[in-house]
Design an enzyme around this catalytic site. Structure first.
Site, PDB file in Angstrom:
ATOM      1  N   ASN A 212      -2.502  -7.070  -2.828  1.00 53.36           N
ATOM      2  CA  ASN A 212      -2.407  -5.368  -4.506  1.00 53.36           C
ATOM      3  C   ASN A 212      -0.407  -6.398  -4.444  1.00 53.36           C
ATOM      4  O   ASN A 212      -0.180  -5.371  -5.186  1.00 53.36           O
ATOM      5  CB  ASN A 212      -2.271  -5.128  -3.727  1.00 53.36           C
TER       6      ASN A 212
ATOM      7  N   ALA B 118       3.134 -15.546 -12.451  1.00 51.25           N
ATOM      8  CA  ALA B 118       2.472 -15.592 -10.946  1.00 51.25           C
ATOM      9  C   ALA B 118       0.957 -15.159 -11.016  1.00 51.25           C
ATOM     10  O   ALA B 118       0.514 -15.839 -10.520  1.00 51.25           O
ATOM     11  CB  ALA B 118       3.531 -15.175 -10.032  1.00 51.25           C
ATOM     12  N   LYS B 119       0.744 -14.006 -12.624  1.00 50.75           N
ATOM     13  CA  LYS B 119       0.232 -13.220 -12.536  1.00 50.75           C
ATOM     14  C   LYS B 119      -1.526 -14.354 -12.904  1.00 50.75           C
ATOM     15  O   LYS B 119      -2.589 -14.020 -12.359  1.00 50.75           O
ATOM     16  CB  LYS B 119      -0.123 -12.029 -13.469  1.00 50.75           C
TER      17      LYS B 119
ATOM     18  N   TYR C   6       6.702 -13.048 -13.756  1.00 51.60           N
ATOM     19  CA  TYR C   6       6.079 -12.093 -13.029  1.00 51.60           C
ATOM     20  C   TYR C   6       3.986 -12.492 -14.195  1.00 51.60           C
ATOM     21  O   TYR C   6       3.470 -12.607 -13.216  1.00 51.60           O
ATOM     22  CB  TYR C   6       5.865 -10.929 -13.620  1.00 51.60           C
TER      23      TYR C   6
ATOM     24  N   GLY D 278       0.288  -1.408   0.140  1.00 51.45           N
ATOM     25  CA  GLY D 278       0.320   0.005   0.045  1.00 51.45           C
ATOM     26  C   GLY D 278       0.487   1.192  -0.683  1.00 51.45           C
ATOM     27  O   GLY D 278       0.519   2.139  -0.018  1.00 51.45           O
ATOM     28  N   GLY D 279       2.169   0.861   0.219  1.00 49.13           N
ATOM     29  CA  GLY D 279       2.684   2.427   0.274  1.00 49.13           C
ATOM     30  C   GLY D 279       2.731   3.219  -1.583  1.00 49.13           C
ATOM     31  O   GLY D 279       3.467   4.347  -0.972  1.00 49.13           O
ATOM     32  N   SER D 280       2.513   2.455  -2.941  1.00 45.48           N
ATOM     33  CA  SER D 280       2.747   3.610  -3.177  1.00 45.48           C
ATOM     34  C   SER D 280       2.050   3.094  -4.657  1.00 45.48           C
ATOM     35  O   SER D 280       1.277   1.676  -4.953  1.00 45.48           O
ATOM     36  CB  SER D 280       4.621   3.516  -4.202  1.00 45.48           C
TER      37      SER D 280
HETATM   38  N1  NAD Z   1       0.638  -0.518 -12.613  1.00 47.20           N
HETATM   39  C1  NAD Z   1      -0.158  -1.066 -13.930  1.00 47.20           C
HETATM   40  O1  NAD Z   1       0.287  -0.876 -14.769  1.00 47.20           O
HETATM   41  C2  NAD Z   1      -0.142  -2.360 -13.502  1.00 47.20           C
HETATM   42  C3  NAD Z   1      -0.601  -3.730 -15.209  1.00 47.20           C
HETATM   43  C4  NAD Z   1      -1.112  -5.066 -13.979  1.00 47.20           C
HETATM   44  C5  NAD Z   1      -1.630  -5.639 -12.723  1.00 47.20           C
HETATM   45  N2  NAD Z   1      -0.953  -4.058 -12.180  1.00 47.20           N
HETATM   46  C6  NAD Z   1      -0.992  -5.397 -10.526  1.00 47.20           C
HETATM   47  O2  NAD Z   1      -1.009  -3.979  -9.471  1.00 47.20           O
HETATM   48  C7  NAD Z   1      -0.780  -3.883  -8.677  1.00 47.20           C
HETATM   49  C8  NAD Z   1      -0.291  -2.975  -7.979  1.00 47.20           C
HETATM   50  O3  NAD Z   1       0.808  -2.259  -9.035  1.00 47.20           O
HETATM   51  P1  NAD Z   1       2.069  -0.968  -9.315  1.00 47.20           P
HETATM   52  O4  NAD Z   1       2.346  -0.987 -10.270  1.00 47.20           O
HETATM   53  O5  NAD Z   1       1.055   0.000  -8.487  1.00 47.20           O
HETATM   54  O6  NAD Z   1       2.747  -2.026  -8.325  1.00 47.20           O
HETATM   55  P2  NAD Z   1       3.604  -0.923  -7.788  1.00 47.20           P
HETATM   56  O7  NAD Z   1       5.116  -2.397  -8.070  1.00 47.20           O
HETATM   57  O8  NAD Z   1       4.193  -0.080  -8.191  1.00 47.20           O
HETATM   58  O9  NAD Z   1       3.786  -1.508  -5.783  1.00 47.20           O
HETATM   59  C9  NAD Z   1       4.251  -2.563  -6.169  1.00 47.20           C
HETATM   60  C10 NAD Z   1       3.867  -2.263  -3.779  1.00 47.20           C
HETATM   61  O10 NAD Z   1       4.553  -3.478  -3.095  1.00 47.20           O
HETATM   62  C11 NAD Z   1       5.231  -3.311  -2.614  1.00 47.20           C
HETATM   63  N3  NAD Z   1       6.227  -4.354  -2.197  1.00 47.20           N
HETATM   64  C12 NAD Z   1       7.259  -5.334  -3.586  1.00 47.20           C
HETATM   65  N4  NAD Z   1       7.743  -5.858  -2.770  1.00 47.20           N
HETATM   66  C13 NAD Z   1       7.817  -5.534  -1.234  1.00 47.20           C
HETATM   67  C14 NAD Z   1       7.856  -7.412  -0.740  1.00 47.20           C
HETATM   68  N5  NAD Z   1       8.758  -8.206  -0.406  1.00 47.20           N
HETATM   69  N6  NAD Z   1       6.506  -6.889   0.725  1.00 47.20           N
HETATM   70  C15 NAD Z   1       6.105  -6.068   0.816  1.00 47.20           C
HETATM   71  N7  NAD Z   1       6.563  -5.171  -0.321  1.00 47.20           N
HETATM   72  C16 NAD Z   1       6.378  -4.929  -1.075  1.00 47.20           C
HETATM   73  C17 NAD Z   1       6.239  -2.098  -3.016  1.00 47.20           C
HETATM   74  O11 NAD Z   1       6.478  -1.471  -2.610  1.00 47.20           O
HETATM   75  C18 NAD Z   1       5.508  -1.275  -3.550  1.00 47.20           C
HETATM   76  O12 NAD Z   1       4.481  -0.375  -2.604  1.00 47.20           O
HETATM   77  C19 NAD Z   1      -0.112  -4.764  -8.314  1.00 47.20           C
HETATM   78  O13 NAD Z   1      -0.478  -6.552  -7.992  1.00 47.20           O
HETATM   79  C20 NAD Z   1       0.475  -4.972  -9.691  1.00 47.20           C
HETATM   80  O14 NAD Z   1       1.319  -6.794 -10.557  1.00 47.20           O
HETATM   81  C21 NAD Z   1      -0.616  -3.333 -12.026  1.00 47.20           C
END
Ligand code: NAD
Length: 256
Positions: free
Chosen positions: A98, A166-167, A163, A21-23
């Site tokens: 997430n 996993a997804k 990835y 949830g941090g970013s």
């Molecule tokens: N952004 C996109 O275009 C997109 C597209 C398809 C799916 N998604 C999915 O949506 C979700 C959010 O995407 P996003 O782009 O905001 O992801 P992101 O990578 O920017 O954020 C993921 C968060 O998870 C945290 N994280 C990573 N490794 C960790 C660990 N080992 N322990 C605890 N926290 C950890 C990170 O610090 C970050 O805050 C993800 O599941 C991603 O796969 C995103």
């Protein structure tokens, strides 16, 4: 960007746990649940941005926003962190899985260690966070789990095999957990985002050109932002989706 004005009164005062949830999308989800008056906890490995987010939102929240620093790849840490959330905020009624890591890699040079690490953050922890939160949900009378997958595994992505695997696994896991937990009134659904333009995506992978190419494939011609995932997630978490489980919702502007 579409702003959600939706109000789900049953989410008020509910304990919600959001991983990662941090970013990015996770931070938008934390804010979205805070706006519903929920008791929000989130786990992240990134300490500084998470502390700043919790402080900013706590100032405008009915409940303090609780940040737990943890590495979700470690199952023991997952168990102790979920237990700490429950002890501080009560049984988790909504869990949003997430957190993820969308790293690119070459198949020829991928090691066993890389593969295991990738699955640990993108798939394994989704199971173990759910396992840890389920007994509390069950005892509280039910709940909702929302797992973040991605449309990317349907797109033959050449540099995302770990990835994408996993997804796709998240979808299978969602359906299996829904089958197991349904009789206990715990609903489990998946959300599959398309291209969501976050700060990190812009820093690491996206260019103006790649964004334009994706928009061309979308029916809707606007750029998807993190806030676009908030409404669908709130809906799936709420009683309004009370008969929906084992489903996947694609939020991609109409690529699929
Ligand atoms: N952004 C996109 O275009 C997109 C597209 C398809 C799916 N998604 C999915 O949506 C979700 C959010 O995407 P996003 O782009 O905001 O992801 P992101 O990578 O920017 O954020 C993921 C968060 O998870 C945290 N994280 C990573 N490794 C960790 C660990 N080992 N322990 C605890 N926290 C950890 C990170 O610090 C970050 O805050 C993800 O599941 C991603 O796969 C995103």
């Amino acid at each position: 960007m579409t702003e959600t004005q939706a109000n789900f009164p049953d989410l008020k005062d509910r304990t919600v746990l959001i991983t990662g949830g941090g970013s990015g999308i996770g931070a938008a989800l934390v804010e979205g649940f805070v706006q519903q008056g929920a008791k929000v906890a989130f786990i992240d490995i990134a300490e500084e941005p998470s502390k700043a987010l919790a402080a900013r939102l706590s100032a405008q929240s009915a409940h303090p926003v609780a940040f737990y620093h943890a590495d979700l790849r470690d199952v023991g840490t997952v168990k102790s962190t979920v237990a700490a959330v429950e002890s501080d905020l009560g049984a988790i009624r909504v869990l949003v899985n997430n957190a993820a890591w969308d790293d690119r890699h070459e198949i020829d040079t991928t090691t066993e260690e890389y593969w295991d690490n990738n699955q640990a953050i993108n798939l394994k922890q989704v199971f173990f966070v759910s396992q840890a939160a389920a007994p509390g949900m069950r005892a509280a009378g039910g709940g909702a789990i929302i797992n973040f997958s991605s449309i990317v595994f349907k797109m033959n992505p050449p540099h995302l095999s770990a990835y994408a695997t996993a997804k796709a696994g998240v979808i299978g896991l969602t359906k299996s957990l829904a089958g197991r937990f349904g009789p206990e009134n715990i609903r489990v659904n998946a959300v599959l985002p398309g291209m969501v333009v976050t700060e990190r995506q812009m820093e690491r992978w996206l260019t103006e050109e790649s964004i334009a190419k994706t928009i061309e494939r979308q029916c809707l011609k606007h750029v998807l932002k993190a806030a676009d995932l908030v409404g669908p997630t709130l809906f799936l978490a709420s009683n309004s989706a009370g008969s929906i489980t084992a489903q996947s919702i694609i939020v991609d502007g109409g690529i699929f």
